[in-house]
Design a protein around this motif. Structure first.
Motif, PDB file in Angstrom:
ATOM      1  N   ALA A  69      43.680 -58.547 -21.878  1.00 49.33           N
ATOM      2  CA  ALA A  69      44.771 -57.903 -22.620  1.00 49.33           C
ATOM      3  C   ALA A  69      45.605 -58.939 -23.370  1.00 49.33           C
ATOM      4  O   ALA A  69      46.024 -58.702 -24.509  1.00 49.33           O
ATOM      5  CB  ALA A  69      45.652 -57.092 -21.670  1.00 49.33           C
ATOM      6  N   ILE A  70      45.834 -60.084 -22.754  1.00 44.08           N
ATOM      7  CA  ILE A  70      46.613 -61.146 -23.408  1.00 44.08           C
ATOM      8  C   ILE A  70      45.861 -61.654 -24.636  1.00 44.08           C
ATOM      9  O   ILE A  70      46.449 -61.816 -25.713  1.00 44.08           O
ATOM     10  CB  ILE A  70      46.927 -62.270 -22.405  1.00 44.08           C
ATOM     11  CG1 ILE A  70      47.895 -61.743 -21.330  1.00 44.08           C
ATOM     12  CG2 ILE A  70      47.509 -63.495 -23.122  1.00 44.08           C
ATOM     13  CD1 ILE A  70      48.076 -62.666 -20.132  1.00 44.08           C
ATOM     14  N   ASP A  71      44.562 -61.873 -24.498  1.00 46.19           N
ATOM     15  CA  ASP A  71      43.760 -62.302 -25.650  1.00 46.19           C
ATOM     16  C   ASP A  71      43.749 -61.234 -26.743  1.00 46.19           C
ATOM     17  O   ASP A  71      43.839 -61.549 -27.934  1.00 46.19           O
ATOM     18  CB  ASP A  71      42.328 -62.622 -25.221  1.00 46.19           C
ATOM     19  CG  ASP A  71      42.201 -63.943 -24.495  1.00 46.19           C
ATOM     20  OD1 ASP A  71      43.167 -64.741 -24.509  1.00 46.19           O
ATOM     21  OD2 ASP A  71      41.136 -64.182 -23.900  1.00 46.19           O
ATOM     22  N   LEU A  72      43.618 -59.969 -26.348  1.00 48.34           N
ATOM     23  CA  LEU A  72      43.633 -58.875 -27.324  1.00 48.34           C
ATOM     24  C   LEU A  72      44.948 -58.850 -28.092  1.00 48.34           C
ATOM     25  O   LEU A  72      44.955 -58.665 -29.315  1.00 48.34           O
ATOM     26  CB  LEU A  72      43.405 -57.530 -26.625  1.00 48.34           C
ATOM     27  CG  LEU A  72      41.987 -57.235 -26.152  1.00 48.34           C
ATOM     28  CD1 LEU A  72      41.978 -56.073 -25.179  1.00 48.34           C
ATOM     29  CD2 LEU A  72      41.059 -56.962 -27.332  1.00 48.34           C
ATOM     30  N   MET A  73      46.056 -59.049 -27.396  1.00 48.70           N
ATOM     31  CA  MET A  73      47.353 -59.058 -28.084  1.00 48.70           C
ATOM     32  C   MET A  73      47.466 -60.226 -29.057  1.00 48.70           C
ATOM     33  O   MET A  73      48.077 -60.091 -30.123  1.00 48.70           O
ATOM     34  CB  MET A  73      48.500 -59.052 -27.076  1.00 48.70           C
ATOM     35  CG  MET A  73      48.682 -57.708 -26.400  1.00 48.70           C
ATOM     36  SD  MET A  73      50.146 -57.608 -25.338  1.00 48.70           S
ATOM     37  CE  MET A  73      49.600 -58.534 -23.911  1.00 48.70           C
ATOM     38  N   GLY A  74      46.862 -61.362 -28.718  1.00 52.80           N
ATOM     39  CA  GLY A  74      46.849 -62.493 -29.638  1.00 52.80           C
ATOM     40  C   GLY A  74      46.097 -62.154 -30.922  1.00 52.80           C
ATOM     41  O   GLY A  74      46.543 -62.472 -32.034  1.00 52.80           O
ATOM     42  N   THR A  75      44.965 -61.482 -30.775  1.00 51.66           N
ATOM     43  CA  THR A  75      44.190 -61.070 -31.941  1.00 51.66           C
ATOM     44  C   THR A  75      44.919 -59.992 -32.722  1.00 51.66           C
ATOM     45  O   THR A  75      44.944 -60.018 -33.963  1.00 51.66           O
ATOM     46  CB  THR A  75      42.788 -60.583 -31.509  1.00 51.66           C
ATOM     47  OG1 THR A  75      42.116 -61.646 -30.841  1.00 51.66           O
ATOM     48  CG2 THR A  75      41.963 -60.129 -32.707  1.00 51.66           C
ATOM     49  N   LEU A  76      45.539 -59.064 -32.026  1.00 51.71           N
ATOM     50  CA  LEU A  76      46.289 -58.005 -32.695  1.00 51.71           C
ATOM     51  C   LEU A  76      47.453 -58.580 -33.498  1.00 51.71           C
ATOM     52  O   LEU A  76      47.726 -58.157 -34.625  1.00 51.71           O
ATOM     53  CB  LEU A  76      46.778 -56.976 -31.671  1.00 51.71           C
ATOM     54  CG  LEU A  76      47.480 -55.736 -32.219  1.00 51.71           C
ATOM     55  CD1 LEU A  76      46.613 -54.996 -33.234  1.00 51.71           C
ATOM     56  CD2 LEU A  76      47.858 -54.807 -31.057  1.00 51.71           C
ATOM     57  N   LYS A  77      48.106 -59.591 -32.933  1.00 53.86           N
ATOM     58  CA  LYS A  77      49.196 -60.250 -33.664  1.00 53.86           C
ATOM     59  C   LYS A  77      48.664 -60.906 -34.931  1.00 53.86           C
ATOM     60  O   LYS A  77      49.288 -60.826 -35.995  1.00 53.86           O
ATOM     61  CB  LYS A  77      49.892 -61.272 -32.776  1.00 53.86           C
ATOM     62  CG  LYS A  77      51.059 -61.951 -33.476  1.00 53.86           C
ATOM     63  CD  LYS A  77      51.761 -62.942 -32.584  1.00 53.86           C
ATOM     64  CE  LYS A  77      52.894 -63.607 -33.363  1.00 53.86           C
ATOM     65  NZ  LYS A  77      53.461 -64.710 -32.627  1.00 53.86           N
ATOM     66  N   ALA A  78      47.514 -61.551 -34.844  1.00 54.44           N
ATOM     67  CA  ALA A  78      46.913 -62.167 -36.029  1.00 54.44           C
ATOM     68  C   ALA A  78      46.555 -61.111 -37.071  1.00 54.44           C
ATOM     69  O   ALA A  78      46.688 -61.345 -38.272  1.00 54.44           O
ATOM     70  CB  ALA A  78      45.672 -62.971 -35.630  1.00 54.44           C
TER      71      ALA A  78
END
Length: 153
Positions: A69-78
Motif C-alpha cells: 500500500a505504501i508503494d502504491l501510494m508513492g506511485t499514485l502520488k507520482a
C-alpha cells in the motif's frame, strides 16, 4: 488534515516510483481514473518472498500487503502530483501467493485496505476489492496488489 500530514503522523515516507521489471508502465490515466500496475511486496528493497500457509503467517502477509500500500501510494502520488487530489480509492485487487489450503487471503489484503482507509479516510479510502490466492507471483513475492483511483478533474 492533508494526506501528507496523515502520512507524516503515521511515520510513512513514500518511495519513488519503481522502474518496471517488464514491458508495462507503472500507471495509466484515462479521464479521472488512474490505474496502477501491480506492485509486489518488498522488504529491505528486495522482493518479499514467501508463500502464505507454508512459509508465512497471515499476520506476516498482512504486513507485506501494508508495505505494498505504501508503494502504491508513492506511485499514485507520482501519477497525480498530490494525493489530496484523490477523490476515491475505487478498487484494490490483491494476489496472495498461497498454498491450496490457505483461505485467509482477505485478511492478508486487509493490510493494504486498512492503511488506505487510515490515510484517505472513510469517504475516500473505502473501496471495492478482490483478494485471490494464486500458485505463484513474479520473483516469488508473497503479495501483489493493483489499484484504481479517481482524481479531481
Amino acid at each position: 488534515m492533508s494526506i501528507a500530514a496523515r502520512l507524516k503522523a503515521l511515520g510513512i515516507e513514500l518511495p519513488p516510483v519503481a522502474i518496471p521489471a517488464a514491458a508495462y508502465v507503472p500507471f495509466v490515466q484515462t479521464g479521472r481514473l488512474v490505474f496502477l500496475s501491480g506492485h509486489i511486496a518488498k522488504k529491505d528493497g528486495k522482493p518479499w518472498v514467501g508463500q502464505l500457509g507454508l512459509t508465512m503467517t497471515t499476520e506476516e502477509g498482512k504486513a507485506a500487503a501494508r508495505a505494498v500500500a505504501i508503494d502504491l501510494m508513492g506511485t499514485l502520488k507520482a501519477a497525480c502530483g498530490d494525493l489530496d487530489r484523490v477523490t476515491r480509492i475505487v478498487k484494490v485487487m490483491s494476489l496472495v501467493n498461497s498454498t491450496s489450503s490457505f483461505t485467509e487471503q482477505h485478511l492478508v489484503t486487509n493490510g493494504c485496505s486498512e492503511l488506505l482507509g487510515e490515510v484517505f479516510g472513510p469517504q475516500v479510502g473505502a473501496h471495492a476489492r478482490s483478494a485471490f490466492g494464486v500458485a505463484q507471483i513474479p520473483l516469488g513475492a508473497c503479495v501483489e496488489i493493483e489499484l484504481i483511483a479517481e482524481i479531481e478533474g
